[in-house]
Design a protein around this motif. Structure first.
Motif, short mmCIF file in Angstrom:
data_model
loop_
_atom_site.label_atom_id
_atom_site.label_comp_id
_atom_site.label_asym_id
_atom_site.label_seq_id
_atom_site.Cartn_x
_atom_site.Cartn_y
_atom_site.Cartn_z
N LYS A 132 -30.36 37.03 -2.68
CA LYS A 132 -29.94 35.94 -1.78
C LYS A 132 -29.97 34.59 -2.48
O LYS A 132 -29.04 33.79 -2.36
CB LYS A 132 -30.86 35.88 -0.56
N ASP A 133 -31.05 34.31 -3.18
CA ASP A 133 -31.27 32.96 -3.74
C ASP A 133 -30.94 32.85 -5.22
O ASP A 133 -30.92 31.76 -5.77
CB ASP A 133 -32.74 32.55 -3.54
N HIS A 134 -30.67 33.98 -5.86
CA HIS A 134 -30.52 33.95 -7.32
C HIS A 134 -29.27 34.65 -7.82
O HIS A 134 -29.04 34.73 -9.01
CB HIS A 134 -31.74 34.62 -7.98
N GLY A 135 -28.45 35.20 -6.91
CA GLY A 135 -27.29 35.98 -7.36
C GLY A 135 -26.17 35.11 -7.91
O GLY A 135 -25.83 34.08 -7.32
N ASP A 136 -25.60 35.53 -9.02
CA ASP A 136 -24.45 34.83 -9.59
C ASP A 136 -23.15 35.30 -8.95
O ASP A 136 -22.19 34.55 -8.83
CB ASP A 136 -24.38 35.05 -11.11
N GLU A 137 -23.11 36.57 -8.57
CA GLU A 137 -21.90 37.14 -7.98
C GLU A 137 -21.84 36.81 -6.49
O GLU A 137 -22.85 36.72 -5.80
CB GLU A 137 -21.87 38.66 -8.17
N GLU A 138 -20.62 36.66 -5.98
CA GLU A 138 -20.45 36.44 -4.56
C GLU A 138 -20.72 37.74 -3.81
O GLU A 138 -20.35 38.82 -4.26
CB GLU A 138 -19.02 35.96 -4.28
N ILE A 139 -21.33 37.61 -2.64
CA ILE A 139 -21.69 38.79 -1.87
C ILE A 139 -20.47 39.63 -1.51
O ILE A 139 -20.52 40.87 -1.52
CB ILE A 139 -22.50 38.40 -0.61
N LEU A 140 -19.33 38.99 -1.22
CA LEU A 140 -18.13 39.75 -0.87
C LEU A 140 -17.66 40.62 -2.03
O LEU A 140 -17.20 41.75 -1.83
CB LEU A 140 -16.99 38.81 -0.43
N ASP A 141 -17.77 40.10 -3.24
CA ASP A 141 -17.40 40.89 -4.43
C ASP A 141 -18.29 42.11 -4.55
O ASP A 141 -17.82 43.21 -4.85
CB ASP A 141 -17.51 40.04 -5.70
N VAL A 142 -19.58 41.93 -4.31
CA VAL A 142 -20.52 43.04 -4.42
C VAL A 142 -20.25 44.06 -3.32
O VAL A 142 -20.31 45.28 -3.54
CB VAL A 142 -21.98 42.53 -4.35
N ILE A 143 -19.93 43.59 -2.12
CA ILE A 143 -19.59 44.51 -1.02
C ILE A 143 -18.40 45.37 -1.39
O ILE A 143 -18.42 46.60 -1.25
CB ILE A 143 -19.31 43.72 0.28
N HIS A 144 -17.34 44.74 -1.90
CA HIS A 144 -16.12 45.48 -2.24
C HIS A 144 -16.38 46.47 -3.37
O HIS A 144 -15.92 47.62 -3.32
CB HIS A 144 -14.99 44.51 -2.61
N GLN A 145 -17.09 46.04 -4.39
CA GLN A 145 -17.39 46.95 -5.51
C GLN A 145 -18.22 48.14 -5.05
O GLN A 145 -18.00 49.27 -5.47
CB GLN A 145 -18.13 46.19 -6.61
N THR A 146 -19.17 47.87 -4.17
CA THR A 146 -20.03 48.95 -3.65
C THR A 146 -19.21 49.94 -2.85
O THR A 146 -19.38 51.17 -2.98
CB THR A 146 -21.17 48.37 -2.80
N LEU A 147 -18.31 49.44 -2.02
CA LEU A 147 -17.46 50.32 -1.21
C LEU A 147 -16.51 51.14 -2.08
O LEU A 147 -16.11 52.25 -1.71
CB LEU A 147 -16.66 49.49 -0.20
#
Length: 208
Positions: free
Chosen positions: A105-120
């Motif tokens: 939450k406080d330290h991620g360089d990647e955007e959460i939406l990018d991580v969501i899409h990659q995970t899916l």
């Protein structure tokens, strides 16, 4: 539509993730809950494609344990751990079957939406190491993993002699490691070091 369950106990983060999901036409917001134990029940009773799972949830229930149970019971459901805890043990556990990906939450360089899409898409998105924080004079990675484990055990209530037995060293060796940590960080005492480690979320010992 991709059905997403939010497991988060902080109101501000709940609203952030709800906005993120509800403003995206390909996502459907299943529910927002505050307790990781309830996430298992939801996944058992309804179709969920992705769980956004906090680690430290209501009643200190452990999102990593819940994530592991969900992944084992529902192999098609992806679990994305979202956390502000930089404890290296959190990252290590997440990589060993508790999650498909992890985002800080406080330290991620990647955007959460990018991580969501990659995970899916079936990708496993994990940082190589947990983030660093400042501990007075030094960065947290200047404390060795072995010393962090000693500190973790002490916070859990183990004595120096019990830590020594558990870690296969002498009581004098444990005492020396604590003295070195205090000296390197520049804190005046062990209690100040412990307070800083807990406040910075470098160590978490309260998960159930």
């Amino acid at each position: 539509m991709i059905r997403i369950l939010i497991v988060e106990d902080q109101k501000i983060m709940q609203k952030y993730f709800e906005y993120l999901i509800e403003s995206n036409k390909e996502f459907q917001h299943v529910q927002t809950i505050a307790d990781a134990n309830d996430a298992i029940k939801v996944c058992n009773s309804t179709k969920v494609d992705l769980v956004l799972m906090d680690v430290q949830t209501s009643h200190n229930h452990d999102g990593l344990s819940a994530g592991k149970e969900i992944r084992e019971a529902h192999p098609k459901t992806k679990v994305l751990i979202i956390t502000s805890l930089i404890d290296p043990e959190v990252l290590a556990r997440a990589k060993t079957g508790c999650a498909d990906s992890l985002w800080y939450k406080d330290h991620g360089d990647e955007e959460i939406l990018d991580v969501i899409h990659q995970t899916l898409e079936g990708k496993r998105v994990f940082p190589d190491v947990s983030p660093n924080v400042q501990l007075n004079w030094i960065q947290s990675d200047e404390i060795s993993p072995r010393q962090l484990e000693m500190l973790r055990l002490y916070i859990k209530g183990f004595s120096y002699s019990e830590i020594a037995k558990k870690m296969g060293c002498s009581t004098a060796g444990v005492r020396w490691n604590f003295q070195e940590m205090i000296s390197k960080t520049g804190y005046s005492c062990k209690e100040d070091l412990i307070a800083a480690a807990l406040e910075s979320k470098l160590l978490v010992t309260t998960l159930k």
